[in-house]
Design an enzyme around this catalytic site. Sequence first.
Site, PDB file in Angstrom:
ATOM      1  N   LYS A  79      49.804 -10.565 119.093  1.00 23.48           N
ATOM      2  CA  LYS A  79      50.818 -10.888 118.070  1.00 23.48           C
ATOM      3  C   LYS A  79      51.029  -9.672 117.164  1.00 23.48           C
ATOM      4  O   LYS A  79      50.065  -8.950 116.855  1.00 23.48           O
ATOM      5  CB  LYS A  79      50.355 -12.107 117.262  1.00 23.48           C
ATOM      6  CG  LYS A  79      51.388 -12.658 116.291  1.00 23.48           C
ATOM      7  CD  LYS A  79      50.899 -13.953 115.619  1.00 23.48           C
ATOM      8  CE  LYS A  79      51.923 -14.529 114.648  1.00 23.48           C
ATOM      9  NZ  LYS A  79      51.479 -15.786 114.014  1.00 23.48           N
ATOM     10  N   SER A 154      54.597 -19.799 114.231  1.00 26.35           N
ATOM     11  CA  SER A 154      55.168 -18.473 114.208  1.00 26.35           C
ATOM     12  C   SER A 154      54.781 -17.595 115.400  1.00 26.35           C
ATOM     13  O   SER A 154      55.437 -16.601 115.666  1.00 26.35           O
ATOM     14  CB  SER A 154      54.750 -17.752 112.927  1.00 26.35           C
ATOM     15  OG  SER A 154      53.350 -17.584 112.886  1.00 26.35           O
ATOM     16  N   SER A 178      50.596 -22.316 113.580  1.00 20.38           N
ATOM     17  CA  SER A 178      51.305 -21.268 114.325  1.00 20.38           C
ATOM     18  C   SER A 178      50.745 -20.914 115.688  1.00 20.38           C
ATOM     19  O   SER A 178      51.384 -20.163 116.430  1.00 20.38           O
ATOM     20  CB  SER A 178      51.381 -19.993 113.494  1.00 20.38           C
ATOM     21  OG  SER A 178      52.444 -20.097 112.597  1.00 20.38           O
TER      22      SER A 178
HETATM   23  N1  GLN Z   1      55.123 -23.184 110.450  1.00 22.11           N
HETATM   24  C1  GLN Z   1      54.193 -23.050 109.373  1.00 22.11           C
HETATM   25  C2  GLN Z   1      54.819 -22.271 108.257  1.00 22.11           C
HETATM   26  O1  GLN Z   1      55.956 -21.999 108.342  1.00 22.11           O
HETATM   27  C3  GLN Z   1      52.918 -22.456 109.838  1.00 22.11           C
HETATM   28  C4  GLN Z   1      52.946 -20.987 109.905  1.00 22.11           C
HETATM   29  C5  GLN Z   1      51.654 -20.404 110.374  1.00 22.11           C
HETATM   30  O2  GLN Z   1      50.738 -21.106 110.803  1.00 22.11           O
HETATM   31  N2  GLN Z   1      51.558 -19.096 110.249  1.00 22.11           N
HETATM   32  O3  GLN Z   1      54.200 -21.943 107.301  1.00 22.11           O
END
Ligand code: GLN
Length: 478
Positions: A79, A154, A178
Site C-alpha cells: 500500500k 481505503s 480499510s
Molecule cells: N473507511 C473508513 C474511513 O473512511 C476506514 C478507513 C481506514 O480504515 N483507513 O475512515
Amino acid sequence: MAIDPKQLTIAKAAAHLAHKDFSAEELTQAYLDAAEKKNPEINAYLELFSDARDAAKAADARRAKGETNPLLGIPLAMKDNILIKGKHASSASKILETYVAPYDATATKRLKDAGAVFLGRTNMDEFAMGGSTENSAFGPTKNPHDTTRVPGGSSGGSAAVVAADIALGSLGSDTGGSIRQPASFCGVVGLKPTYGAVSRFGLMAMASSLDQIGPFAKNVEDTEILFNAIKGNDPLDSTSAPDARFASASGAKTKLRIGVPESFAYGEGVDPEVVANFKETLAALAKAGHEIVPIELSHITHSLAVYYILMPAEASTNLARYDGVRFGMLKEGAKLFDDYAETRGAGFGREVRRRILLGAYVLSSGYYDAYYHKATAVRAMIEADFARAFTDVDIIATPTAPTPAFAIGEKSSDPLQMYLADIFTVPANLAGVPGISVPSGSMLRDGKMLPLGIQFLAPHFREDMLFAAGKSVEEHTQ
Ligand code: GLN
C-alpha cells in the site's frame, strides 16, 4: 513449468520454488507481465517497480545458498502509505507526490528479510480516508469482478491486485475497516491484527490509536504466513506489544463458540442478500460442529459516532506535519502562513480537508469535553462490551460489510452514506481486537457475481482463532 497466477497461492508458489519448477525471477516476471496487461483496466498499482526482477534474482541467489523461507522469492504488493526505502510513497495524495521514503517500515524490512519481492505500490484513498479508493488523487481503482464498481477502501489497490492475480499477497492498513471491507468487496482474505501486534513504524499515521498494518491474500493459510512474517515487538514503535503477549495466547480449539450480535448484524441498512449469505455461512459452521450463540454488545451501535469523532481528531493532529516545509510540495504565498494555507489547500483533497476541519472542531476549546472526551468514555464502554462477550464466546461473527461492492460514484457525493459502509468493521479498531474477513460466497447483481465476506473478531492476540474459523469457512462453504 508454465506459471499460471490464477492457480497459485503463496504456499503453492513456495513449494514450486523449492522444487525448482521455476525460479523467483521467472515468477516475478510472470506477475509483472500480468500486471502490465491488467493494471490499465483497474488502476490498482500506482507504480510497478523496475527493480523487482533484481530483488527476485537476489532471492534465487539466497535459495541457491540453501536458505528456505515461505516468502523467499514471493511477489507482493505494498500500500502506498507504507515505506519502502528509496521508493515513492504518496498515500495517494498530491501533497506527497514526489516524496521518496528515506527508510523501510518495520513491516517492509521484515518482508525483505524473509526474501519477499515487492512488485509495486498500490492505490488507496488519500491518507487512508475513505471506503472506496475513489478519494485517491490518482484516479479510482476498479473492482476486478465488475469494473463499474469500487474495490472498497481505503486499501482498495492492495485488495484488487490479489483478486486480479497480479500479486500473490499484499499489505494494507486498517483504521476503521480499510483491510477487511475491500477484502470483502474483492473476494480475498484480509486481516486487521490486534492493535500493537504489527509495528506501525514507517506507516503514515492516520489515527494513531486505531491504525494497524495487515495482510491480504487469496486464502487464510497465506494470510497467516504473511502475518507471521510481520508481527512481533519493535522498539521503534512505542505501542508495539511485547513478544510475550503472543506466546501466552495460542492453542486454538477446533470447535469454536461463535457469538452473533443479532440486533446489530441484522440491523437497518443491511442488504437482505448479505443477511441471507451470512445466515447460510453460520449454518455451514454449525454443521461443521461449531456452536452459534446470540450475544448482545450494548454500546456497539455508537461505534460509528465515536469513530467519526476520535479518528478526525487524531488525523487532523497527524496531518499537521504536511506543511510544505517538512514534507511534500511547497506552494509559496505572500507570507509564511500563506505558504501553509496554499500548500495544504492545493495538496489535500476534499475528504482529507473535511476531516481536518472536523478534527480541529472536536478538539477546540469549548467542544473538547462535549465531543472528544465523551467519545473516549464511550470507546471504553465498547471495549468493555467486547471483554464481557469474550468471557462467554471464543469469537464473534458479523457480515464484513452491509452491502456488496457499490458502483463508482454511487456514494461519493454523500459522505454519511460512505461512512455507514464501515458499520461492522469500526468496532474492532475501537476495541483494539483483531478481525478477519473471509470470502463467504457471492451474489448476482446487475448481471455480475459480486463477492461477499464474513467477519470474525477475537480477543486480543487471538489471531489463531480467526485463522481457525476462517479455514472452517473455506472448508465448509466453498
Ligand atoms: N473507511 C473508513 C474511513 O473512511 C476506514 C478507513 C481506514 O480504515 N483507513 O475512515
